[in-house]
Design an enzyme around this catalytic site. Structure first.
Site, PDB file in Angstrom:
ATOM      1  N   ASN A   3       4.807   6.565 -13.455  1.00  0.00           N
ATOM      2  CA  ASN A   3       5.497   7.814 -13.743  1.00  0.00           C
ATOM      3  C   ASN A   3       6.973   7.537 -14.037  1.00  0.00           C
ATOM      4  O   ASN A   3       7.582   6.676 -13.400  1.00  0.00           O
ATOM      5  CB  ASN A   3       5.385   8.760 -12.538  1.00  0.00           C
ATOM      6  CG  ASN A   3       3.943   9.133 -12.247  1.00  0.00           C
ATOM      7  OD1 ASN A   3       3.193   9.454 -13.159  1.00  0.00           O
ATOM      8  ND2 ASN A   3       3.548   9.087 -10.985  1.00  0.00           N
ATOM      9  N   ARG A  41       0.835  -1.206   0.000  1.00  0.00           N
ATOM     10  CA  ARG A  41       0.000   0.000   0.000  1.00  0.00           C
ATOM     11  C   ARG A  41       0.869   1.255   0.000  1.00  0.00           C
ATOM     12  O   ARG A  41       1.893   1.317   0.684  1.00  0.00           O
ATOM     13  CB  ARG A  41      -0.939  -0.004   1.211  1.00  0.00           C
ATOM     14  CG  ARG A  41      -1.938  -1.131   1.121  1.00  0.00           C
ATOM     15  CD  ARG A  41      -3.089  -1.028   2.089  1.00  0.00           C
ATOM     16  NE  ARG A  41      -3.935  -2.190   1.924  1.00  0.00           N
ATOM     17  CZ  ARG A  41      -4.878  -2.319   0.991  1.00  0.00           C
ATOM     18  NH1 ARG A  41      -5.102  -1.324   0.149  1.00  0.00           N
ATOM     19  NH2 ARG A  41      -5.581  -3.421   0.896  1.00  0.00           N
ATOM     20  N   ASP A  42       0.423   2.259  -0.783  1.00  0.00           N
ATOM     21  CA  ASP A  42       1.119   3.549  -0.819  1.00  0.00           C
ATOM     22  C   ASP A  42       0.995   4.222   0.546  1.00  0.00           C
ATOM     23  O   ASP A  42      -0.063   4.203   1.167  1.00  0.00           O
ATOM     24  CB  ASP A  42       0.518   4.433  -1.920  1.00  0.00           C
ATOM     25  CG  ASP A  42       1.415   5.600  -2.256  1.00  0.00           C
ATOM     26  OD1 ASP A  42       1.974   5.618  -3.365  1.00  0.00           O
ATOM     27  OD2 ASP A  42       1.563   6.522  -1.407  1.00  0.00           O
ATOM     28  N   ILE A  43       2.074   4.834   1.002  1.00  0.00           N
ATOM     29  CA  ILE A  43       2.101   5.457   2.333  1.00  0.00           C
ATOM     30  C   ILE A  43       1.219   6.713   2.378  1.00  0.00           C
ATOM     31  O   ILE A  43       0.777   7.112   3.459  1.00  0.00           O
ATOM     32  CB  ILE A  43       3.566   5.794   2.717  1.00  0.00           C
ATOM     33  CG1 ILE A  43       3.710   5.934   4.216  1.00  0.00           C
ATOM     34  CG2 ILE A  43       4.075   7.028   2.007  1.00  0.00           C
ATOM     35  CD1 ILE A  43       5.146   5.931   4.705  1.00  0.00           C
ATOM     36  N   HIS A  90       7.603   1.449 -10.472  1.00  0.00           N
ATOM     37  CA  HIS A  90       6.387   1.080  -9.738  1.00  0.00           C
ATOM     38  C   HIS A  90       5.177   1.433 -10.582  1.00  0.00           C
ATOM     39  O   HIS A  90       5.176   2.432 -11.284  1.00  0.00           O
ATOM     40  CB  HIS A  90       6.310   1.766  -8.375  1.00  0.00           C
ATOM     41  CG  HIS A  90       6.563   3.242  -8.403  1.00  0.00           C
ATOM     42  ND1 HIS A  90       7.828   3.758  -8.548  1.00  0.00           N
ATOM     43  CD2 HIS A  90       5.733   4.294  -8.315  1.00  0.00           C
ATOM     44  CE1 HIS A  90       7.758   5.073  -8.540  1.00  0.00           C
ATOM     45  NE2 HIS A  90       6.493   5.431  -8.407  1.00  0.00           N
ATOM     46  N   GLU A 143       8.872  10.284  -8.378  1.00  0.00           N
ATOM     47  CA  GLU A 143       9.500  10.604  -7.083  1.00  0.00           C
ATOM     48  C   GLU A 143      10.521   9.539  -6.692  1.00  0.00           C
ATOM     49  O   GLU A 143      11.602   9.864  -6.208  1.00  0.00           O
ATOM     50  CB  GLU A 143       8.403  10.705  -6.022  1.00  0.00           C
ATOM     51  CG  GLU A 143       8.883  10.969  -4.615  1.00  0.00           C
ATOM     52  CD  GLU A 143       7.763  10.813  -3.584  1.00  0.00           C
ATOM     53  OE1 GLU A 143       8.087  10.569  -2.418  1.00  0.00           O
ATOM     54  OE2 GLU A 143       6.582  10.915  -3.959  1.00  0.00           O
ATOM     55  N   VAL A 144      10.166   8.281  -6.883  1.00  0.00           N
ATOM     56  CA  VAL A 144      11.036   7.176  -6.450  1.00  0.00           C
ATOM     57  C   VAL A 144      11.590   6.470  -7.698  1.00  0.00           C
ATOM     58  O   VAL A 144      10.810   5.940  -8.506  1.00  0.00           O
ATOM     59  CB  VAL A 144      10.263   6.169  -5.581  1.00  0.00           C
ATOM     60  CG1 VAL A 144      11.188   5.042  -5.135  1.00  0.00           C
ATOM     61  CG2 VAL A 144       9.650   6.868  -4.365  1.00  0.00           C
ATOM     62  N   HIS A 178       1.286   2.296 -10.025  1.00  0.00           N
ATOM     63  CA  HIS A 178       0.242   2.611  -9.061  1.00  0.00           C
ATOM     64  C   HIS A 178      -1.057   1.948  -9.526  1.00  0.00           C
ATOM     65  O   HIS A 178      -1.422   2.063 -10.702  1.00  0.00           O
ATOM     66  CB  HIS A 178      -0.040   4.112  -9.017  1.00  0.00           C
ATOM     67  CG  HIS A 178       1.101   4.980  -8.613  1.00  0.00           C
ATOM     68  ND1 HIS A 178       1.184   5.586  -7.384  1.00  0.00           N
ATOM     69  CD2 HIS A 178       2.218   5.381  -9.288  1.00  0.00           C
ATOM     70  CE1 HIS A 178       2.284   6.330  -7.312  1.00  0.00           C
ATOM     71  NE2 HIS A 178       2.930   6.222  -8.459  1.00  0.00           N
TER      72      HIS A 178
HETATM   73  P1  5GP Z   1       5.917   8.431  -7.982  1.00  0.00           P
HETATM   74  O1  5GP Z   1       5.660   9.909  -7.850  1.00  0.00           O
HETATM   75  O2  5GP Z   1       7.382   8.124  -7.979  1.00  0.00           O
HETATM   76  O3  5GP Z   1       5.173   7.799  -9.095  1.00  0.00           O
HETATM   77  O4  5GP Z   1       5.263   7.774  -6.695  1.00  0.00           O
HETATM   78  C1  5GP Z   1       5.969   7.406  -5.552  1.00  0.00           C
HETATM   79  C2  5GP Z   1       4.962   6.955  -4.534  1.00  0.00           C
HETATM   80  O5  5GP Z   1       5.644   6.327  -3.474  1.00  0.00           O
HETATM   81  C3  5GP Z   1       4.136   8.088  -3.918  1.00  0.00           C
HETATM   82  O6  5GP Z   1       2.758   7.850  -4.168  1.00  0.00           O
HETATM   83  C4  5GP Z   1       4.495   8.026  -2.429  1.00  0.00           C
HETATM   84  O7  5GP Z   1       3.383   8.290  -1.587  1.00  0.00           O
HETATM   85  C5  5GP Z   1       4.992   6.608  -2.271  1.00  0.00           C
HETATM   86  N1  5GP Z   1       5.974   6.437  -1.217  1.00  0.00           N
HETATM   87  C6  5GP Z   1       7.061   7.199  -0.970  1.00  0.00           C
HETATM   88  N2  5GP Z   1       7.758   6.719   0.062  1.00  0.00           N
HETATM   89  C7  5GP Z   1       7.099   5.614   0.499  1.00  0.00           C
HETATM   90  C8  5GP Z   1       7.334   4.673   1.548  1.00  0.00           C
HETATM   91  O8  5GP Z   1       8.299   4.760   2.302  1.00  0.00           O
HETATM   92  N3  5GP Z   1       6.436   3.654   1.675  1.00  0.00           N
HETATM   93  C9  5GP Z   1       5.357   3.529   0.854  1.00  0.00           C
HETATM   94  N4  5GP Z   1       4.525   2.504   1.067  1.00  0.00           N
HETATM   95  N5  5GP Z   1       5.109   4.398  -0.149  1.00  0.00           N
HETATM   96  C10 5GP Z   1       5.969   5.432  -0.322  1.00  0.00           C
END
Ligand code: 5GP
Length: 127
Positions: free
Chosen positions: A97, A34-36, A110, A105-106, A112
């Site tokens: 993304n 699950r997303d945080i 991934h 962001e990461v 979603h």
């Molecule tokens: P992006 O913007 O890279 O597509 O999405 C990264 C996602 O990772 C975001 O929705 C953010 O809430 C989620 N996220 C960031 N850090 C963590 C974490 O430590 N644990 C979890 N479960 N989700 C995270």
């Protein structure tokens, strides 16, 4: 194309067990959790266990087994969440993304999976 993977990213730390996660499902090559900071009632991230930065990196370089496993994991999570349109579910959205324009962001691939509410239009108009 050369893809540079940073093994200090937060999902790499989750895969190494250095940071906890709320696991939904796990397989040989993939993890779903699950997303945080959920943006919808159902918001799960599916990641490969391998070191891939983006979807195109994965699609270009992952093994057939990894690619099949990842896609089957997406199907499994949709089933677990009960969001598949049809019998009971109301539907969902997949987002992956990549890079600066994609506002990633990461830097570990991934996807979603978002559901549980009507999500609105796919992309905001440009400013
Ligand atoms: P992006 O913007 O890279 O597509 O999405 C990264 C996602 O990772 C975001 O929705 C953010 O809430 C989620 N996220 C960031 N850090 C963590 C974490 O430590 N644990 C979890 N479960 N989700 C995270």
């Amino acid at each position: 194309m050369a893809y540079a993977y940073d093994d200090q990213n937060i999902f790499a730390k989750i895969l190494r067990g250095e940071i906890p996660n709320d696991t939904v499902a796990e397989s040989d090559h993939s993890l779903a959790f699950r997303d945080i900071a959920p943006m919808a009632p159902d918001h799960v991230l599916v990641i490969p266990k391998g070191a891939y930065v983006t979807y195109d990196h994965f699609a270009a370089e992952a093994s057939d087994a990894e690619i099949v496993d990842f896609n089957r994991m997406i199907a499994k999570v949709v089933d677990i969440l009960g969001v598949g349109p049809g019998a009971d579910g109301e539907g969902y959205r997949l987002i992956s993304n990549a890079g600066r324009s994609g506002v990633q962001e990461v830097p570990h691939l991934h996807v979603h999976i978002l559901g549980g509410r009507v999500l609105g239009r796919m992309v905001q108009p440009a400013d």
